[in-house]
Design a protein around this motif. Structure first.
Motif, PDB file in Angstrom:
ATOM      1  N   GLN A  31     -62.057 -10.342  11.614  1.00  0.00           N
ATOM      2  CA  GLN A  31     -61.306  -9.301  10.913  1.00  0.00           C
ATOM      3  C   GLN A  31     -60.586  -9.876   9.701  1.00  0.00           C
ATOM      4  OE1 GLN A  31     -57.781  -7.635  12.672  1.00  0.00           O
ATOM      5  NE2 GLN A  31     -57.463  -9.355  14.076  1.00  0.00           N
ATOM      6  N   PRO A  33     -58.276  -7.676   7.546  1.00  0.00           N
ATOM      7  CA  PRO A  33     -57.606  -6.483   7.035  1.00  0.00           C
ATOM      8  C   PRO A  33     -56.732  -6.819   5.835  1.00  0.00           C
ATOM      9  CG  PRO A  33     -56.474  -7.289   8.970  1.00  0.00           C
ATOM     10  CD  PRO A  33     -57.723  -8.103   8.836  1.00  0.00           C
ATOM     11  N   GLY A  34     -56.654  -5.892   4.900  1.00  0.00           N
ATOM     12  CA  GLY A  34     -55.824  -6.115   3.722  1.00  0.00           C
ATOM     13  C   GLY A  34     -54.405  -5.624   3.901  1.00  0.00           C
ATOM     14  N   THR A  35     -54.195  -4.795   4.932  1.00  0.00           N
ATOM     15  CA  THR A  35     -52.900  -4.134   5.080  1.00  0.00           C
ATOM     16  C   THR A  35     -52.396  -4.156   6.519  1.00  0.00           C
ATOM     17  OG1 THR A  35     -53.414  -2.627   3.257  1.00  0.00           O
ATOM     18  CG2 THR A  35     -51.660  -1.953   4.753  1.00  0.00           C
ATOM     19  N   SER A  53     -59.166   5.048   6.794  1.00  0.00           N
ATOM     20  CA  SER A  53     -59.576   3.644   6.862  1.00  0.00           C
ATOM     21  C   SER A  53     -60.751   3.435   7.818  1.00  0.00           C
ATOM     22  CB  SER A  53     -58.404   2.767   7.315  1.00  0.00           C
ATOM     23  OG  SER A  53     -57.330   2.871   6.425  1.00  0.00           O
ATOM     24  N   LYS A  54     -61.554   2.435   7.502  1.00  0.00           N
ATOM     25  CA  LYS A  54     -62.660   2.048   8.365  1.00  0.00           C
ATOM     26  C   LYS A  54     -62.207   0.948   9.324  1.00  0.00           C
ATOM     27  CE  LYS A  54     -66.191   2.975   4.829  1.00  0.00           C
ATOM     28  NZ  LYS A  54     -67.267   2.366   4.005  1.00  0.00           N
ATOM     29  N   GLU A  57     -60.047  -2.553   8.458  1.00  0.00           N
ATOM     30  CA  GLU A  57     -59.277  -2.458   7.217  1.00  0.00           C
ATOM     31  C   GLU A  57     -57.762  -2.448   7.435  1.00  0.00           C
ATOM     32  OE1 GLU A  57     -62.492  -0.137   4.317  1.00  0.00           O
ATOM     33  OE2 GLU A  57     -60.836   0.995   5.204  1.00  0.00           O
ATOM     34  N   LEU A  58     -57.325  -1.992   8.607  1.00  0.00           N
ATOM     35  CA  LEU A  58     -55.891  -1.933   8.897  1.00  0.00           C
ATOM     36  C   LEU A  58     -55.555  -2.773  10.120  1.00  0.00           C
ATOM     37  CD1 LEU A  58     -54.787   1.831   8.644  1.00  0.00           C
ATOM     38  CD2 LEU A  58     -54.406   0.022   6.965  1.00  0.00           C
TER      39      LEU A  58
END
Length: 207
Positions: A31, A33-35, A53-54, A57-58
């Motif tokens: 993983q 995730p950017g956020t 979101s996919k 991504e979170l």
């Protein structure tokens, strides 16, 4: 429970099958995730749904009231603190969102006396994290409804102060590699507002 089982079967047959390559890629690559999304445990607040979101991504934290306890190393267990540290120092997220929401049960509870209920010992202690926001909202005044809305928004903002007590968060924010955001989700309309530092108020998020 039957509804959940049927929902899982539908997920496997349709959504998983459609996105199988994505899930396999997430297994292979891990993983990234950017956020980090810090939201309320309220069953009506679903981070992936309201952000579109996919998977992957979170990185999400959900707890009662979308609170962040200040940095305080000791021998106790700290689920929220651990997730913050992992997101910031291991996953290296670029952004942290603290998302409050309308009709929040935790915020309403700040205005009720729950201390007589022995089944809510941990909850009562946790809700203390919203007391400062309550004090400010009471100073602002307004109707009971306005007071609750203001408390929900002010509380979300106060969590940024608590986030900055974490050394890794503060360091990365100062470096400019991590950005903090406050959102407010309206359950009744599906809209999200964000706090704009320049205007000093919550602004509707444009598409």
């Amino acid at each position: 429970m039957e509804k959940l089982l049927k929902g899982h079967q539908k997920f496997k047959a349709i959504k998983f099958k459609k996105n199988k390559d994505l899930f396999l890629k997430l297994v292979k690559d891990g993983q990234h995730p950017g956020t980090l999304f810090i939201g309320c445990s309220d069953s009506r607040v679903i981070p992936g749904l309201i952000t579109g979101s996919k998977p992957g991504e979170l990185f999400t934290i959900q707890n009662v009231g979308n609170f962040v306890a200040p940095y305080k190393p000791d021998e106790d267990y700290h689920s929220t603190a651990s997730a913050i540290e992992y997101a910031v120092s291991v996953l290296k997220v670029d952004d942290i969102i603290v998302c409050g929401h309308s009709h929040c049960g935790a915020i309403k509870s700040l205005y009720k006396d729950l201390n007589k209920n022995e089944d809510l010992i941990h909850t009562n202690k946790w809700l203390e994290l919203g007391n400062e926001a309550k004090k400010v909202a009471q100073l602002v005044g307004g109707s009971e409804e306005e007071k609750l809305i203001n408390t929900e928004k002010i509380s979300a903002m106060f969590q940024l102060e608590n986030l900055l007590t974490y050394p890794a968060v503060k360091r990365r924010v100062d470096e400019g590699s991590l950005h903090l955001h406050v959102w407010y989700y309206k359950i009744e309309t599906g809209e999200i507002e964000y706090y704009d530092d320049t205007k000093g108020s919550f602004i509707p998020m444009e598409g």
